[in-house]
Every structure is written in C-alpha cells, then in structure tokens.
Enzyme design. Structure first.
Site, PDB file in Angstrom:
ATOM      1  N   THR A  13       0.842  -1.193   0.000  1.00  0.00           N
ATOM      2  CA  THR A  13       0.000   0.000   0.000  1.00  0.00           C
ATOM      3  C   THR A  13       0.876   1.241   0.000  1.00  0.00           C
ATOM      4  O   THR A  13       2.020   1.221   0.458  1.00  0.00           O
ATOM      5  CB  THR A  13      -0.954   0.023   1.210  1.00  0.00           C
ATOM      6  N   TYR A 155       0.613  11.985  14.090  1.00  0.00           N
ATOM      7  CA  TYR A 155       1.366  10.988  13.325  1.00  0.00           C
ATOM      8  C   TYR A 155       2.042  10.006  14.284  1.00  0.00           C
ATOM      9  O   TYR A 155       1.934   8.785  14.107  1.00  0.00           O
ATOM     10  CB  TYR A 155       2.397  11.687  12.450  1.00  0.00           C
TER      11      TYR A 155
END
Length: 167
Positions: A13, A155
């Site tokens: 991905t 993040y």
C-alpha cells in the site's frame, strides 16, 4: 542477501513513491508478483509501469488504485487483490501542525490511513495466509512511534498504535 519470492504475490500500500515504491521494486526484483497501490489511478499505473521496468519484469507488476484510508477503499482493494502472500502496510499520511491546533478531522484521517488501513487489510489477508501455511504481513512504522515529534503528535500516535497492532 538473495531472497527468492518467485511465485509469491505481494501487495504494497502507498507504493507510488518513496519507501513504498522502493519496497515494491525490491519485491519485484526478488521474483514476486507485485501490486502497486495508490489513490490516483493514473499515478498508480505510472508507478507500476516504472517499477516493473526497473525490475526487468513489467509482466509481474500491476496497479490497483484505491484509497485505503477508507473502509470502502480497502474493500475495493481486497476485491481487486483478494489473495496475497506478502502484505506490506505502508500507506501513511502526516502533516506538521502544532499539537493544540490539530483539528479532530486530522486526528481521524491520520488514524484511518496509518492504522485502520493495515487493520482492515490484515483482517482479510492474514487468515488466508495462515490457511495456506505461508505469508507475511509487514507494518511500516517510524521512529516517530517512540520519539513522537512535537509538531506531528497525531502521526506519532498512529505509528505507536501501528506497532501495537503489528505485535
């Protein structure tokens, strides 16, 4: 190191550029049939063609565009690529924002792409790997999982969560 993945199927991905593209190239060079994934159909096709040519195996690299940051996108990718031997959960997003200015939507977006994409794809692919007696699910994290950057707390949080999921 020489790794032979001839006959193995891999999905990476977030592989239209950067680390994901490098991983896809390495897997193709090792003999795997590789699916390159990104959100843009055009960019995903271009990346797959480039990686296939660079690996000397254009017939073993294909494109599957889908936004893995959504349940619908993961379902579309699973429909396009129902069986793999190697799953590399690499898709990730980050935006530097001061911690007290991060809107809820950015927290959700980071979690959906960086964590839930791997959860959704692994939930489908890993049991099939177990049934076949061989497979690998890899989560690409970051040192930000342990040393959370002050300007990208959302993040770092997702990369820490990713480590927990992968374990």
């Amino acid at each position: 190191m020489n790794i032979d993945l001839t006959g193995r199927r891999a999905l990476v991905t977030g592989s239209t550029a950067g680390i994901g593209a490098a991983i896809a190239l390495g897997l193709a060079r090792a003999g795997a049939e590789v699916t390159v994934n990104g959100r843009s159909p055009e960019r995903t096709r271009e990346a797959a063609a480039h990686i296939g040519a660079a690996a000397g195996a254009p017939h073993r690299v294909r494109a599957a565009a889908a936004d893995v940051g959504t349940a619908e996108g993961c379902a579309a990718l699973i429909a396009a690529v129902p069986d793999v031997d190697v799953l590399v959960n690499n898709a990730g997003v980050f935006t530097p924002i001061p911690v007290f200015e991060i809107p809820d939507e950015e927290w959700r977006r980071a979690f959906e792409v960086n964590v839930m994409s791997g959860v959704r794809l692994s939930r489908h692919h890993v049991p099939r790997m177990v049934e076949r007696g061989w497979g690998r699910a890899i989560f690409i994290s970051s040192e930000s999982a342990l040393q959370i950057p002050a300007e990208m707390v959302q993040y770092g949080m997702t990369k820490t969560a990713q480590l927990a999921v992968s374990r």
